[in-house]
Design a protein around this motif. Structure first.
Motif, PDB file in Angstrom:
ATOM      1  N   UNK A   1      63.734  38.705  17.189  1.00 25.63           N
ATOM      2  CA  UNK A   1      65.159  38.812  17.466  1.00 25.63           C
ATOM      3  C   UNK A   1      65.685  37.435  17.839  1.00 25.63           C
ATOM      4  N   UNK A   2      66.946  37.185  17.557  1.00 25.90           N
ATOM      5  CA  UNK A   2      67.623  35.987  18.052  1.00 25.90           C
ATOM      6  C   UNK A   2      68.425  36.445  19.266  1.00 25.90           C
ATOM      7  N   UNK A   3      68.029  35.965  20.455  1.00 30.57           N
ATOM      8  CA  UNK A   3      68.601  36.461  21.708  1.00 30.57           C
ATOM      9  C   UNK A   3      69.412  35.371  22.392  1.00 30.57           C
ATOM     10  N   UNK A   4      70.547  35.763  22.939  1.00 31.98           N
ATOM     11  CA  UNK A   4      71.387  34.854  23.706  1.00 31.98           C
ATOM     12  C   UNK A   4      71.808  35.562  24.992  1.00 31.98           C
ATOM     13  N   UNK A   5      71.547  34.894  26.133  1.00 35.22           N
ATOM     14  CA  UNK A   5      71.973  35.416  27.430  1.00 35.22           C
ATOM     15  C   UNK A   5      72.958  34.412  28.001  1.00 35.22           C
TER      16      UNK A   5
ATOM     17  N   UNK B   1      67.109  31.972  22.284  1.00 38.53           N
ATOM     18  CA  UNK B   1      65.925  31.695  21.482  1.00 38.53           C
ATOM     19  C   UNK B   1      65.414  32.959  20.817  1.00 38.53           C
ATOM     20  N   UNK B   2      64.219  32.849  20.246  1.00 37.70           N
ATOM     21  CA  UNK B   2      63.598  33.978  19.564  1.00 37.70           C
ATOM     22  C   UNK B   2      62.801  34.814  20.553  1.00 37.70           C
ATOM     23  N   UNK B   3      62.787  36.106  20.320  1.00 41.00           N
ATOM     24  CA  UNK B   3      62.050  37.031  21.174  1.00 41.00           C
ATOM     25  C   UNK B   3      61.523  38.187  20.336  1.00 41.00           C
ATOM     26  N   UNK B   4      60.464  38.804  20.832  1.00 42.70           N
ATOM     27  CA  UNK B   4      59.922  39.995  20.175  1.00 42.70           C
ATOM     28  C   UNK B   4      60.591  41.266  20.683  1.00 42.70           C
TER      29      UNK B   4
ATOM     30  N   UNK C   1      74.388  51.280  31.784  1.00 39.79           N
ATOM     31  CA  UNK C   1      74.913  52.322  32.660  1.00 39.79           C
ATOM     32  C   UNK C   1      74.385  53.699  32.263  1.00 39.79           C
ATOM     33  N   UNK C   2      73.832  53.810  31.058  1.00 37.81           N
ATOM     34  CA  UNK C   2      73.270  55.084  30.592  1.00 37.81           C
ATOM     35  C   UNK C   2      71.751  55.131  30.716  1.00 37.81           C
ATOM     36  N   UNK C   3      71.139  54.064  31.217  1.00 35.78           N
ATOM     37  CA  UNK C   3      69.689  54.032  31.376  1.00 35.78           C
ATOM     38  C   UNK C   3      69.085  52.784  30.745  1.00 35.78           C
ATOM     39  N   UNK C   4      67.776  52.674  30.864  1.00 36.14           N
ATOM     40  CA  UNK C   4      67.061  51.503  30.353  1.00 36.14           C
ATOM     41  C   UNK C   4      66.906  51.602  28.842  1.00 36.14           C
ATOM     42  N   UNK C   5      66.989  50.431  28.168  1.00 35.46           N
ATOM     43  CA  UNK C   5      66.860  50.392  26.719  1.00 35.46           C
ATOM     44  C   UNK C   5      65.921  49.253  26.327  1.00 35.46           C
ATOM     45  N   UNK C   6      65.108  49.504  25.338  1.00 36.89           N
ATOM     46  CA  UNK C   6      64.252  48.481  24.758  1.00 36.89           C
ATOM     47  C   UNK C   6      64.719  48.197  23.342  1.00 36.89           C
ATOM     48  N   UNK C   7      64.763  46.920  22.985  1.00 41.19           N
ATOM     49  CA  UNK C   7      65.277  46.532  21.668  1.00 41.19           C
ATOM     50  C   UNK C   7      64.213  45.722  20.946  1.00 41.19           C
ATOM     51  N   UNK C   8      63.887  46.143  19.739  1.00 41.47           N
ATOM     52  CA  UNK C   8      62.967  45.436  18.850  1.00 41.47           C
ATOM     53  C   UNK C   8      63.727  45.060  17.584  1.00 41.47           C
ATOM     54  N   UNK C   9      63.140  44.185  16.774  1.00 37.27           N
ATOM     55  CA  UNK C   9      63.757  43.818  15.492  1.00 37.27           C
ATOM     56  C   UNK C   9      64.004  45.090  14.675  1.00 37.27           C
ATOM     57  N   UNK C  10      65.138  45.137  14.004  1.00 37.94           N
ATOM     58  CA  UNK C  10      65.490  46.292  13.189  1.00 37.94           C
ATOM     59  C   UNK C  10      66.230  47.381  13.956  1.00 37.94           C
ATOM     60  N   UNK C  11      66.564  47.116  15.216  1.00 39.81           N
ATOM     61  CA  UNK C  11      67.289  48.108  16.033  1.00 39.81           C
ATOM     62  C   UNK C  11      68.653  48.380  15.414  1.00 39.81           C
ATOM     63  N   UNK C  12      69.116  49.603  15.571  1.00 45.72           N
ATOM     64  CA  UNK C  12      70.456  49.964  15.103  1.00 45.72           C
ATOM     65  C   UNK C  12      71.510  49.135  15.835  1.00 45.72           C
ATOM     66  N   UNK C  13      72.623  48.780  15.180  1.00 49.65           N
ATOM     67  CA  UNK C  13      73.707  48.074  15.870  1.00 49.65           C
ATOM     68  C   UNK C  13      74.222  48.926  17.031  1.00 49.65           C
TER      69      UNK C  13
ATOM     70  N   UNK D   1      73.383  43.383  16.749  1.00 50.56           N
ATOM     71  CA  UNK D   1      73.923  43.378  15.393  1.00 50.56           C
ATOM     72  C   UNK D   1      72.894  42.706  14.499  1.00 50.56           C
ATOM     73  N   UNK D   2      72.268  43.478  13.634  1.00 48.64           N
ATOM     74  CA  UNK D   2      71.167  42.937  12.852  1.00 48.64           C
ATOM     75  C   UNK D   2      70.035  42.603  13.810  1.00 48.64           C
ATOM     76  N   UNK D   3      69.508  41.411  13.703  1.00 47.26           N
ATOM     77  CA  UNK D   3      68.456  40.988  14.623  1.00 47.26           C
ATOM     78  C   UNK D   3      68.994  40.017  15.669  1.00 47.26           C
ATOM     79  N   UNK D   4      70.297  40.115  15.957  1.00 46.61           N
ATOM     80  CA  UNK D   4      70.909  39.304  17.005  1.00 46.61           C
ATOM     81  C   UNK D   4      71.217  40.179  18.211  1.00 46.61           C
ATOM     82  N   UNK D   5      70.784  39.716  19.382  1.00 41.94           N
ATOM     83  CA  UNK D   5      71.071  40.405  20.635  1.00 41.94           C
ATOM     84  C   UNK D   5      71.851  39.435  21.509  1.00 41.94           C
ATOM     85  N   UNK D   6      73.016  39.848  21.945  1.00 40.29           N
ATOM     86  CA  UNK D   6      73.829  39.027  22.843  1.00 40.29           C
ATOM     87  C   UNK D   6      74.026  39.782  24.146  1.00 40.29           C
ATOM     88  N   UNK D   7      73.721  39.089  25.242  1.00 43.74           N
ATOM     89  CA  UNK D   7      73.922  39.638  26.571  1.00 43.74           C
ATOM     90  C   UNK D   7      74.933  38.747  27.273  1.00 43.74           C
TER      91      UNK D   7
END
Length: 86
Positions: free
Chosen positions: A4-8, A18-21, A28-40, A72-78
């Motif tokens: 994943x391409x992650x930005x915090x 940077x890149x992350x696995x 607010x709805x609970x804990x979530x884990x995100x891997x490559x290929x996650x739904x938007x 969105x795709x393999x991009x995660x923005x926090x």
């Protein structure tokens, strides 16, 4: 493993990018884990830890005070009002 391409970011600065696995965060709805290929998705973050697993297994932890998380795709923005690596 695919990455994943992650930005915090906080309101006034970039905390880490940077890149992350995998990213684990509390919404607010609970804990979530995100891997490559996650739904938007878009979620509201609850305050707490954001755990990032880097390629090779090293782990980073950021403390984030609310905000949102988008995938969105393999991009995660926090985006948080305040965040820092711990």
């Amino acid at each position: 493993m695919a990455t994943l391409n992650v930005s915090v970011v906080a309101a006034d600065h970039e905390v880490w990018s940077g890149d992350a696995e995998m990213v684990v965060a509390r919404t607010v709805e609970g804990q979530i884990g995100i891997l490559a290929g996650h739904e938007p998705m878009l979620a509201i973050l609850a305050g707490g830890e954001v755990r990032i697993t880097l390629p090779g297994g090293e782990k980073l932890t950021a403390d984030a005070d609310g905000g949102f998380l988008s995938v969105d795709g393999d991009m995660v923005q926090i985006v948080a009002s305040q965040a820092q690596l711990v």
